[in-house]
Design an enzyme around this catalytic site. Structure first.
Site, PDB file in Angstrom:
ATOM      1  N   SER A 116      44.254  39.875  56.946  1.00  0.00           N
ATOM      2  CA  SER A 116      45.088  40.638  56.059  1.00  0.00           C
ATOM      3  C   SER A 116      44.451  40.960  54.704  1.00  0.00           C
ATOM      4  O   SER A 116      44.933  41.856  53.995  1.00  0.00           O
ATOM      5  CB  SER A 116      46.393  39.879  55.803  1.00  0.00           C
ATOM      6  OG  SER A 116      46.125  38.649  55.168  1.00  0.00           O
ATOM      7  N   LYS A 172      43.459  39.416  45.635  1.00  0.00           N
ATOM      8  CA  LYS A 172      44.391  39.889  46.663  1.00  0.00           C
ATOM      9  C   LYS A 172      45.804  39.866  46.075  1.00  0.00           C
ATOM     10  O   LYS A 172      46.138  38.947  45.301  1.00  0.00           O
ATOM     11  CB  LYS A 172      44.295  38.961  47.879  1.00  0.00           C
ATOM     12  CG  LYS A 172      45.220  39.322  49.035  1.00  0.00           C
ATOM     13  CD  LYS A 172      44.986  38.380  50.220  1.00  0.00           C
ATOM     14  CE  LYS A 172      45.853  38.726  51.412  1.00  0.00           C
ATOM     15  NZ  LYS A 172      45.615  37.815  52.566  1.00  0.00           N
ATOM     16  N   SER A 225      42.445  35.430  57.800  1.00  0.00           N
ATOM     17  CA  SER A 225      42.500  36.625  56.954  1.00  0.00           C
ATOM     18  C   SER A 225      41.393  36.786  55.932  1.00  0.00           C
ATOM     19  O   SER A 225      41.326  37.808  55.263  1.00  0.00           O
ATOM     20  CB  SER A 225      43.827  36.678  56.217  1.00  0.00           C
ATOM     21  OG  SER A 225      44.788  37.196  57.074  1.00  0.00           O
TER      22      SER A 225
HETATM   23  N1  GLN Z   1      46.263  37.837  61.511  1.00  0.00           N
HETATM   24  C1  GLN Z   1      46.928  36.622  61.193  1.00  0.00           C
HETATM   25  C2  GLN Z   1      48.415  36.857  61.025  1.00  0.00           C
HETATM   26  O1  GLN Z   1      48.800  37.953  61.051  1.00  0.00           O
HETATM   27  C3  GLN Z   1      46.298  36.011  59.993  1.00  0.00           C
HETATM   28  C4  GLN Z   1      46.957  36.255  58.710  1.00  0.00           C
HETATM   29  C5  GLN Z   1      46.356  35.499  57.565  1.00  0.00           C
HETATM   30  O2  GLN Z   1      45.382  34.749  57.692  1.00  0.00           O
HETATM   31  N2  GLN Z   1      46.964  35.679  56.416  1.00  0.00           N
HETATM   32  O3  GLN Z   1      49.168  35.977  60.893  1.00  0.00           O
END
Ligand code: GLN
Length: 475
Positions: free
Chosen positions: A151, A76, A175
């Site tokens: 994400s 990532k 995420s």
């Molecule tokens: N959807 C969550 C956020 O936007 C999770 C993001 C993540 O785990 N990096 O904060």
């Protein structure tokens, strides 16, 4: 190339000499090219991966190859990989080249893994659909009109579409587990502090965890075994010994005590097919001798507010370093130092990242600090304690990874709150700091994957992985 159920099967053929690392890299490169429209990769290291594959093939012949020889991995775009671009999918890091390897990346390389490329993601890992990337959305390979989740959407799709064998993502609030569910693969978020965060671009430091995507639990267990454990570059990493997860993951089944979310708590907004998959799994677990009981998760209504207050507060502080001086992008529209800072940040960060910084700055401001930030810290502690009380009685909590299957691209873009609500089940493990894993459990009426999630107590990954494999085999 034939399909391999586990990486162990690949290694078997590599040892026999009927398969080479070059074959593997070429196979994944072909898929990356054929499926370029999915937008899962920001960089592909074609020549480098092939050269490294040749080196690893040589080591295999010599008999001195590492534990991950032949494992093709994608990263990532929040993981530092020396001399390669690192942008957190943000314009503000335009042109930035990583200066060192993240500890997790170094440990993969030390065991002869082959890194094939860098994956698209939501900007600074903020999002649940991979639509917040400066490089455009990632598409779900099962249905190109749908999101892959976020994400770590690019990393999930890279594994889903066989563009690599394993990918590393980050899970701050779901995420890794939510995109794994949307893409029909396995996604593990270990206990907070199990894996070093050295070289992981910070979003919300008290939640951030490197997580692992794979097609089977065995592969994920192997990678965790290699990358977990103490690191002199991150003083927050746990010194709890790292078990040999691979030697227990397929061990004879134990009978577990499993809690699941009661009917009333599941109610609002849960897609009926996901509820059916959950009920089905519960019945199968019971009929194979496990004790499965409904529990009320205390404070469930506070999971999301607690997460979004604390995560944005930490983000506003972590992202203050991007000032146009130290990294990447600098606006040329500034007239003095202050306007250069302001213009750089306004032009470099997307609207969503700006929204998070504003929210975080607000909850940390002196007049509201006690009302929001310190209160959320206290609630977080209570959520953790109450969660641990459940683990005094049960081995796991079973729940959906997400209330719906993959939604349409654009469906939640107009309303950020609606997008945040989709994180209900995934943020719990991050707020409590405990490990969780999402595993595929069937599909909905439209053929979209359903993911169920198991959560365990601190450092119980060994038990969690064994049970996850067992639950996957029930289906
Ligand atoms: N959807 C969550 C956020 O936007 C999770 C993001 C993540 O785990 N990096 O904060």
């Amino acid at each position: 190339m034939r399909l391999f159920a586990t990486f162990r099967d690949i290694q078997h053929d590599l040892q026999k000499g009927t398969l080479s690392c070059i074959d593997l890299v070429q196979h994944h490169l072909t898929n990356i090219k054929d499926k370029a429209h999915l937008n899962a990769f920001l960089s592909v290291y074609e020549d480098e991966a092939l050269a490294r594959a040749a080196e690893v093939d040589h080591k295999i012949k010599q008999g001195n190859a590492g534990k991950l020889a032949g494992l093709v991995v994608a990263l990532k775009d929040v993981l530092s990989h020396a001399q390669h671009p690192l942008q957190a999918s943000s314009k503000i890091l335009d042109g930035f080249i990583a200066q060192y390897n993240a500890t997790a990346v170094q440990r993969l390389l030390d065991e002869d893994a082959i890194i094939i490329g860098r994956n698209n993601c939501d900007e600074f890992a903020m999002g649940s659909s991979n639509e917040n990337s400066a490089f455009g959305p990632v598409l779900n390979d099962i249905d190109n009109t749908r999101v892959p989740g976020g994400s770590s959407g690019g990393s999930a799709v890279a594994v889903q579409a066989d563009m690599c064998r394993i990918s590393l993502g980050s899970d701050t609030g779901g995420s890794v587990r939510q995109p794994a569910a949307f893409c029909g693969i396995v996604g593990l978020k270990p206990t907070y502090s199990r894996i070093s965060r050295y070289g992981l671009a910070a979003y919300a430091s008290s939640f951030d965890c490197i997580g692992i995507f794979g097609t089977c639990v065995e592969d994920v267990a192997l990678v965790l075994e290699v990358i977990a454990g103490p690191d002199e570059n991150d003083s927050t990493v746990s010194h709890t010994p790292v078990p040999a997860y691979t030697s227990t993951v397929s061990s004879p089944e134990k009978k577990y005590r499993i809690a699941y979310l009661s009917e009333s708590q599941l109610a609002g907004g849960l897609q009926p097919e996901i509820k059916n998959a959950l009920t089905d799994t519960i019945n199968k677990l019971r009929s194979t001798g496990h004790e499965v009981e409904a529990v009320e998760l205390p404070l469930i209504d506070f999971f999301l507010p607690t997460y979004y207050i604390l995560a944005t507060a930490e983000a506003s502080s972590n992202l203050s370093r991007y000032d146009g001086v130290r990294y990447g992008y600098r606006s040329t529209n500034g007239t003095d130092l202050h306007s250069m800072y302001k213009k750089t940040r306004s032009e470099g960060f997307s609207k969503e990242v700006q929204r998070r910084i504003l929210l975080g700055t607000f909850v940390l401001s002196s007049s509201y600090y006690d009302a929001y930030y310190s209160r959320a810290q206290k609630v977080r502690r209570i959520i953790r304690n109450k969660t641990k009380e459940i683990f005094a009685r049960y081995d796991f909590i079973l729940m959906p990874a997400s209330p719906t299957t993959a939604f349409k691209i654009g469906e939640h873009l107009a309303d950020p709150i609606e997008m945040y609500l989709a994180d209900l089940f995934s943020v719990h493990a991050n707020v409590a700091g405990v490990p969780g894993i999402s595993i595929p459990c069937g599909t909905d009426d439209q053929g979209l994957p359903i993911g169920l999630q198991l959560i365990a107590d601190d450092f119980e990954e060994e038990k969690l992985l064994t049970a996850a494999r067992m639950v996957m085999n029930l289906n």
